[in-house]
Design a protein around this motif. Sequence first.
Motif, PDB file in Angstrom:
ATOM      1  N   LEU A   1       5.158  96.801  55.927  1.00  0.00           N
ATOM      2  CA  LEU A   1       4.029  97.027  56.267  1.00  0.00           C
ATOM      3  C   LEU A   1       3.158  96.044  56.693  1.00  0.00           C
ATOM      4  O   LEU A   1       1.916  96.043  56.631  1.00  0.00           O
TER       5      LEU A   1
ATOM      6  N   TRP B   1       3.898  99.422  61.368  1.00  0.00           N
ATOM      7  CA  TRP B   1       3.059 100.190  61.437  1.00  0.00           C
ATOM      8  C   TRP B   1       3.006 100.862  62.935  1.00  0.00           C
ATOM      9  O   TRP B   1       2.868 101.961  63.196  1.00  0.00           O
TER      10      TRP B   1
ATOM     11  N   ASN C   1       3.076  93.557  63.096  1.00  0.00           N
ATOM     12  CA  ASN C   1       2.942  94.900  62.621  1.00  0.00           C
ATOM     13  C   ASN C   1       4.003  95.801  63.272  1.00  0.00           C
ATOM     14  O   ASN C   1       3.684  97.027  63.433  1.00  0.00           O
TER      15      ASN C   1
ATOM     16  N   ALA D   1      -1.250  94.807  58.515  1.00  0.00           N
ATOM     17  CA  ALA D   1      -2.172  95.976  58.370  1.00  0.00           C
ATOM     18  C   ALA D   1      -3.522  95.559  58.792  1.00  0.00           C
ATOM     19  O   ALA D   1      -4.341  96.491  59.391  1.00  0.00           O
ATOM     20  N   ASN D   2      -3.804  94.212  58.762  1.00  0.00           N
ATOM     21  CA  ASN D   2      -5.249  93.645  59.090  1.00  0.00           C
ATOM     22  C   ASN D   2      -5.292  93.226  60.673  1.00  0.00           C
ATOM     23  O   ASN D   2      -6.320  92.849  60.916  1.00  0.00           O
TER      24      ASN D   2
ATOM     25  N   THR E   1      -5.313  97.542  62.365  1.00  0.00           N
ATOM     26  CA  THR E   1      -3.937  98.623  62.590  1.00  0.00           C
ATOM     27  C   THR E   1      -4.078  99.848  61.514  1.00  0.00           C
ATOM     28  O   THR E   1      -3.732 100.874  62.065  1.00  0.00           O
ATOM     29  N   CYS E   2      -4.151  99.381  60.228  1.00  0.00           N
ATOM     30  CA  CYS E   2      -4.065 100.406  59.463  1.00  0.00           C
ATOM     31  C   CYS E   2      -5.437 101.381  59.298  1.00  0.00           C
ATOM     32  O   CYS E   2      -5.118 102.467  58.964  1.00  0.00           O
ATOM     33  N   GLN E   3      -6.497 101.184  59.767  1.00  0.00           N
ATOM     34  CA  GLN E   3      -7.428 101.968  60.154  1.00  0.00           C
ATOM     35  C   GLN E   3      -7.310 102.696  61.364  1.00  0.00           C
ATOM     36  O   GLN E   3      -7.491 103.901  61.185  1.00  0.00           O
TER      37      GLN E   3
ATOM     38  N   LEU F   1       5.606 106.521  54.930  1.00  0.00           N
ATOM     39  CA  LEU F   1       4.986 105.217  54.486  1.00  0.00           C
ATOM     40  C   LEU F   1       6.158 104.508  53.691  1.00  0.00           C
ATOM     41  O   LEU F   1       6.247 103.367  53.993  1.00  0.00           O
TER      42      LEU F   1
ATOM     43  N   TRP G   1       8.117 101.184  54.916  1.00  0.00           N
ATOM     44  CA  TRP G   1       7.767  99.959  54.107  1.00  0.00           C
ATOM     45  C   TRP G   1       9.269  99.296  53.815  1.00  0.00           C
ATOM     46  O   TRP G   1       9.460  98.058  53.695  1.00  0.00           O
TER      47      TRP G   1
ATOM     48  N   TYR H   1      -2.147  97.550  67.889  1.00  0.00           N
ATOM     49  CA  TYR H   1      -1.490  98.757  67.308  1.00  0.00           C
ATOM     50  C   TYR H   1      -1.328  99.859  68.484  1.00  0.00           C
ATOM     51  O   TYR H   1      -0.448 100.476  68.678  1.00  0.00           O
TER      52      TYR H   1
END
Length: 407
Positions: free
Chosen positions: A265, A184, A181, A268-269, A285-287, A256, A260, A275
Amino acid sequence: MFAITKLECKKIFTKNNVLIACLFLLICLAKMLPYGQSLDMVLDEENFGSGLSYWTLLKKEGIKYDGFLTKSQMKKVRSLYRQSKEKDFVEGARSEEKDLGLKLIYPFQWLAESLNFPSSNGIQDFSIQMSDQEIESFYQDRLKAVKAWIHRSDHPYSQAQVQSILHQARQVKRPFYYAYNEGWRYMRDFLHMTFYLFLIYLVLALSALTSSDDEQGFTEMDLHTKKGRFGLYLAKLRAGEIFASLAYLAYLGFLLVYHWMIYSLHGANASIEFYSSPAIFNLTTCQGFFLEALSGYFASLVMVNIILFVSMFFHKTRVSLVLLTLILIWLNKWAASPQPWANTLAFFTPQNFVRYNFSLSKLLVLKGHVFPYTLTAFFLSLAYISISRIFAMPFMNHYYLKGGKGK
């Protein structure tokens, strides 16, 4: 008051502010390019490669380590590391990396940092030297390391709060899910790095809105509005908040797209542990990035209220502009200071709302429940906005132009 808010929005959305926005994005780009334009990687035992294309290669190599961090996966990761070309350079057996001018980046480095957390107790280490016993006891040892970290924290937690934090740490779903990641993580770092510049942009765009020396500010006709002076001030605030919201969305969109295009990216999960380590929440990670970005939005709304109040207080656009800009630059300088007073100051300043939201030193513990710093940022934002509006009321009711007294 909607018609007045609409009119105030037209005052803000000018060509000058669009040009300043373009300049702001160019400055952000200039700060980010040195990190993204070149990547140093080991191609084989003798050769190195450098350039934009190697970010794609890094991702290709990095996703080999994707997977749930079970005992078997940790042993697989250790085996991949031992076979990797980068191993000699991570462990300092060679010195060619010094000739490149940039530190080598390794596909597994952030995974290695998390794996080493229980044994290194927070010391950054990108080698993977776990023994079979350390692999077997990884999650239990991690809880012990979290406890030790809390006791070293600058935040003075009570014994009951420490127990609540440790209880929360035990509730984290295991095994962790790791995914490459890097994009991110870089996006988080550049949000930290450039957010104060975004707030300076808001200062440049909004400082004239409640001054008496600019056409965007107050006029004698404005001060006799039917809905009252404070109602006019609130209309200007709403216009400023609308502008700040749209500008902030554009700023995040820029980050973003940039990350990207260069880093991707992917990941994200991945668990939030990869992170912002160490973390004790069941987030991805995205949260995690979303919560930090949300904290930045709270800070933007606070900044709008501060800008308009300061501009109203001093009457002069340039005075408020220079004062607020210097304060933001000064606060950014001291944000990373090791001084305890600087850390305390950074905890409460809006421009630092986006920094280290999941740090064990910035947790909020309420009735046995543990929350990340985002919730503290929300409460601080409500307090700052309420205070600024309460103080603005008497100032606005006695606002005057050109030496005369308001009615």
